[in-house]
Each structure stands twice: as C-alpha cells, then as structure tokens.
Design an enzyme around this catalytic site. Structure first.
Site, mmCIF file in Angstrom:
data_model
loop_
_atom_site.group_PDB
_atom_site.id
_atom_site.type_symbol
_atom_site.label_atom_id
_atom_site.label_comp_id
_atom_site.label_asym_id
_atom_site.label_seq_id
_atom_site.Cartn_x
_atom_site.Cartn_y
_atom_site.Cartn_z
ATOM 1 N N ARG A 153 10.589 7.285 9.104
ATOM 2 C CA ARG A 153 9.547 7.347 7.883
ATOM 3 C C ARG A 153 9.292 6.177 7.869
ATOM 4 O O ARG A 153 8.410 5.405 7.408
ATOM 5 C CB ARG A 153 10.129 8.395 6.354
ATOM 6 C CG ARG A 153 9.647 8.211 5.571
ATOM 7 C CD ARG A 153 8.859 8.924 4.839
ATOM 8 N NE ARG A 153 9.932 9.921 3.922
ATOM 9 C CZ ARG A 153 11.437 9.228 3.208
ATOM 10 N NH1 ARG A 153 11.014 7.644 3.612
ATOM 11 N NH2 ARG A 153 12.524 10.168 3.264
ATOM 12 N N TYR A 212 -17.026 6.863 -1.383
ATOM 13 C CA TYR A 212 -16.621 8.012 0.406
ATOM 14 C C TYR A 212 -15.989 9.546 -1.087
ATOM 15 O O TYR A 212 -15.221 9.135 -1.500
ATOM 16 C CB TYR A 212 -15.715 7.953 1.093
ATOM 17 C CG TYR A 212 -14.990 8.996 1.465
ATOM 18 C CD1 TYR A 212 -16.172 9.841 3.066
ATOM 19 C CD2 TYR A 212 -13.819 9.379 2.207
ATOM 20 C CE1 TYR A 212 -14.848 10.696 3.910
ATOM 21 C CE2 TYR A 212 -13.288 10.755 2.338
ATOM 22 C CZ TYR A 212 -14.218 11.338 2.899
ATOM 23 O OH TYR A 212 -13.161 11.939 4.077
ATOM 24 N N ASP A 215 -13.205 -0.720 1.344
ATOM 25 C CA ASP A 215 -13.098 0.436 2.472
ATOM 26 C C ASP A 215 -13.934 -0.516 3.038
ATOM 27 O O ASP A 215 -15.248 -0.499 3.069
ATOM 28 C CB ASP A 215 -13.352 1.680 1.321
ATOM 29 C CG ASP A 215 -13.552 2.458 2.700
ATOM 30 O OD1 ASP A 215 -13.877 2.628 3.297
ATOM 31 O OD2 ASP A 215 -13.144 3.640 2.210
ATOM 32 N N LYS A 261 -11.929 6.953 12.688
ATOM 33 C CA LYS A 261 -13.465 6.871 12.670
ATOM 34 C C LYS A 261 -13.692 6.039 13.855
ATOM 35 O O LYS A 261 -13.030 6.101 15.339
ATOM 36 C CB LYS A 261 -14.023 6.273 11.414
ATOM 37 C CG LYS A 261 -13.853 6.930 10.296
ATOM 38 C CD LYS A 261 -14.690 8.306 10.510
ATOM 39 C CE LYS A 261 -13.878 9.852 9.316
ATOM 40 N NZ LYS A 261 -13.997 9.360 7.344
HETATM 41 C C1 PLP Z 1 -13.274 9.124 6.537
HETATM 42 C C2 PLP Z 1 -13.300 8.404 5.860
HETATM 43 C C3 PLP Z 1 -12.529 7.701 4.743
HETATM 44 C C4 PLP Z 1 -11.233 9.118 4.742
HETATM 45 O O1 PLP Z 1 -10.289 8.049 5.297
HETATM 46 P P1 PLP Z 1 -9.165 10.093 6.022
HETATM 47 O O2 PLP Z 1 -9.247 9.605 7.938
HETATM 48 O O3 PLP Z 1 -10.586 11.416 6.567
HETATM 49 O O4 PLP Z 1 -8.805 10.854 5.550
HETATM 50 C C5 PLP Z 1 -12.716 7.164 3.554
HETATM 51 N N1 PLP Z 1 -13.618 6.605 3.650
HETATM 52 C C6 PLP Z 1 -14.479 6.365 4.186
HETATM 53 C C7 PLP Z 1 -16.043 6.003 3.664
HETATM 54 C C8 PLP Z 1 -14.492 7.634 5.171
HETATM 55 O O5 PLP Z 1 -15.922 7.606 5.789
#
Ligand code: PLP
Length: 382
Positions: free
Chosen positions: A46, A98, A170, A195
């Site tokens: 961890r 988001y 982000d 993503k």
């Molecule tokens: C998908 C996404 C998240 C969250 O990420 P996960 O991997 O689904 O937990 C946060 N910010 C943006 C802009 C996203 O597209």
C-alpha cells in the site's frame, strides 16, 4: 528529452534482474527484509510497489514535475488533495466542474466542515473578489466538461500564489501532451488516468503531480493513509498506454479539428464547443496554454429537443453511446440525460446543458469513417 521520448523512456528502466524491457507487474503485498528495517525501500505494497513507482516517475516526467503520486481512480486523487485542508477552510472551484468532483465536494467534504464556492472562471477579477481569509485552495478544471470552457491557468496560478492559496488543475481533458499546468505556475496537477493516459478504456486510475516538497509529503501521506492505491496490473496497463500517448493525442487532435469543422459547417448543427475553433470564447487562452486542442467537443442542434438528440445518439455506429472519454474508440454522449440528468432542466440550461447538447470523444479511427458515421446520423433529423 522531448515529449514523445519521455512518454516511452522517462521514469522506467529495464528490470535489473532479467533485463526485461517492460516494467514487471510486481504482484506482491509485502517484501522480504534482511533485518528489521533493512530493506530496498519497499516494505508493504500500500505504501510502495515498484510497478507503481515507475508509473509515478513516468507521470511526473510528463508533467515536468518532481513527484508523481498515483491512485486507484481520479476520485481517489481528488480525495487526497482535499484532505490537505482542515474544517473551516474554503475552496473556490470552477462551476462546470466534473460531476464526480462536485459530488465529492458537496456531499462528502462539506459535511466535514469544508466550504465550497462554485463560480465561473471567465473573469479573474470576480474570482479574486471571492477569496476570503479562510480560502485555502483554487480548484481549476480546463477544458471543462461538457462545454469545453477554458480558464487561464497562468492567471489563476499567480492569483493563488499572491493570496497564499494552493492551485490545483484537473488536466484530464487536455492530458500532459496538450497542457502542462505546473509550467504555468500551478501547485498541483491532477489526472483521471482512466481517460487519455490509459487511453484504451481498460483501466480506472488517477494521478497527482507536484514539484512542492511539502505538498508531495502530505499527498503521499494521504495516499498511504487512505489506501486508494492502484494495483500493479493497473499500473502496468497505464505504463503501456503512456508509451503511445503522443501518437494518440496527435491523432485525437487531428480528428477533433476535422470533426469540429465538419459540425460547424453542418446545416442541422447550431453551436459547436471546441477550443480549437476561433468562434469558441476561450480560443485565445487555449491557444496560449495548449499545444493543440484534442478530441473532446460538444454541439447543439438547431432542433433543440431531446427527440432530435436521441435520434443522433441511436443513429451512429462507430461513435458508441457510453460515458467516459479519452480512449482510442470514439464515444458519443448526451449530458442532459446522462451525466447531468440529476440537475433540474432550468438549472442545467443556465450552464448551457440544453436538451440537444451532444458530447463527442473523438477517437483515433480513420477520419473518413468517422465523418461518414456522423453524416449518416445527422440525416436522421433532416
Ligand atoms: C473521469 C474524470 C474524473 C474522475 O476520474 P475517475 O478515474 O473516473 O475516478 C475527474 N475529472 C475529470 C475531468 C474526469 O473526466
């Protein structure tokens, strides 16, 4: 090293025991110690795992940062950031954030006494006016979902530093290939690695990068204490995906631009939201802070109705109806009935999520096939 070389080589090294060129999947929970405390930097998985270490170093290199810290999801990464704060602290966040971030902030952290203000980041002066004595963090997302709004990272990072506030970006929609927030002055950059970084729709993961020693220490503490760490198999998939990030992003951006131009010229289409179009209100800032404009966009129809949008959603074959984004395959989505379904119609229309708004994650398929697919689908409403 330039970006493409870093994507393939930075942070990773051949296995010292065998020479294996790919980072092994260290599927282990613990590590043998020669004597108590006499170990090779690994005690319990961890806290640290060699496959994760290489992923973290690779991500840090891609964002031009000192420290990479990875999580089992993007939300896990965001959770670790907000846990830098204390009850009574105040956060200012961009208002079309988001949905999962909005939920975590308002449904979880607000209960623990952290205060959130959501606002448009179009006008820096009005955001600065919201900074209070207890403001500790500026949460920036650019481009945003689903309207691809753009915030000036350099301006907001400087504002944060002036007021002794932490700035977080982000950077999921842009990926490190298109935009590097730390170079523009941000303290922390965050990714849903699910993503573009993973890129193949086969893994959920998150990551943070910072060059600040103190913040890195605290974020690593939160990573270990909460335990939302990615498994070695997931780290391997991400390391594999990252090796082609530059190639994929080039094609996503090429295809994105062509699809945006096609939609903008189509008689059934009303507005197209793509930062690469000069008609986009954030275009000039996007041009300044992004290397290209990627594969994410949204558009509305002249016939602004659910029925028309649903005909398009069921009319495409290559664009699959699904949530998520950033994979090699093209996806289509309908914010009003999917990601924003829980928001009352009047509220979502105020932020521009109208009935006919359709979001595309343009993949890396052959552009002729993508255009033919959209042409066919748009005929359904003529
Ligand atoms: C998908 C996404 C998240 C969250 O990420 P996960 O991997 O689904 O937990 C946060 N910010 C943006 C802009 C996203 O597209």
């Amino acid at each position: 090293m330039k970006f493409g070389t870093k994507a393939i080589h930075a942070g990773v090294h051949p296995d010292p025991e065998t020479g294996a060129i790919m980072t092994p999947i260290y599927q282990t929970s613990t590590y043998v110690q020669a004597a108590p405390g006499n170990n090779k930097g690994y005690e319990y998985a961890r806290t640290a795992n060699p496959t994760r270490t290489q992923l973290q170093d690779s991500l840090a290199a891609l964002e031009n940062g000192k420290y990479g810290i990875c999580f089992s999801s993007g939300m896990g990464a965001i959770d670790a950031v907000i846990k830098l704060l204390n009850p009574g602290d105040h956060v200012i966040a961009v208002n079309d954030i988001y949905g999962g971030s909005y939920r975590l902030f308002t449904k979880t952290f607000q209960r623990f006494g952290i205060e959130f203000t959501f606002t448009s980041f179009d006008d820096p002066a009005s955001v600065e006016a919201l900074i209070k004595k207890n403001t500790r963090l500026l949460w920036i997302e650019t481009p945003t979902n689903p309207l691809l709004q753009i915030a000036d990272i350099e301006v907001y990072s400087a504002m944060a530093r002036k007021h002794n506030v932490i700035s977080v970006v982000d950077n999921t929609f842009a990926s490190p290939y298109l935009q590097n927030p730390l170079d523009l002055g941000a303290h922390i950059v965050m990714h849903s690695m699910t993503k573009y970084l993973g890129g193949h729709s086969d893994v959920v993961a998150g990551g943070l990068v910072t060059s600040d020693d103190t913040l890195a220490e605290e974020l690593k503490f939160n990573q270990k204490s909460t335990g939302a760490t990615p498994g070695p198999q997931d780290c391997f998939l991400l390391l594999r995906g990252i090796k082609t990030l530059h190639l994929r992003m080039q094609r996503h951006s090429e295809n994105g631009r062509t699809v945006a131009d096609f939609l903008a010229a189509h008689p059934a289409v009303d507005k197209v939201f793509y930062p690469g179009l000069s008609s986009h209100k954030g275009h000039e800032i996007a041009k300044k802070q992004m290397r290209d404009f990627g594969g994410m966009m949204s558009f509305t129809l002249k016939n602004d109705s659910m029925e028309a949008a649903l005909k398009i959603l069921s009319g495409t074959e290559l664009f699959s109806l699904a949530e998520s984004l950033g994979g090699v395959e093209s996806l289509i989505g309908h914010p009003a009935s999917m990601t924003h379904a829980s928001i009352p119609k009047a509220e979502r229309e105020k932020v521009g999520v109208t009935d006919s708004l359709i979001r595309l994650s343009v993949g890396v398929e052959d552009i002729d096939d993508l255009l033919a697919d959209l042409t066919h689908a748009l005929k359904q409403i003529n």
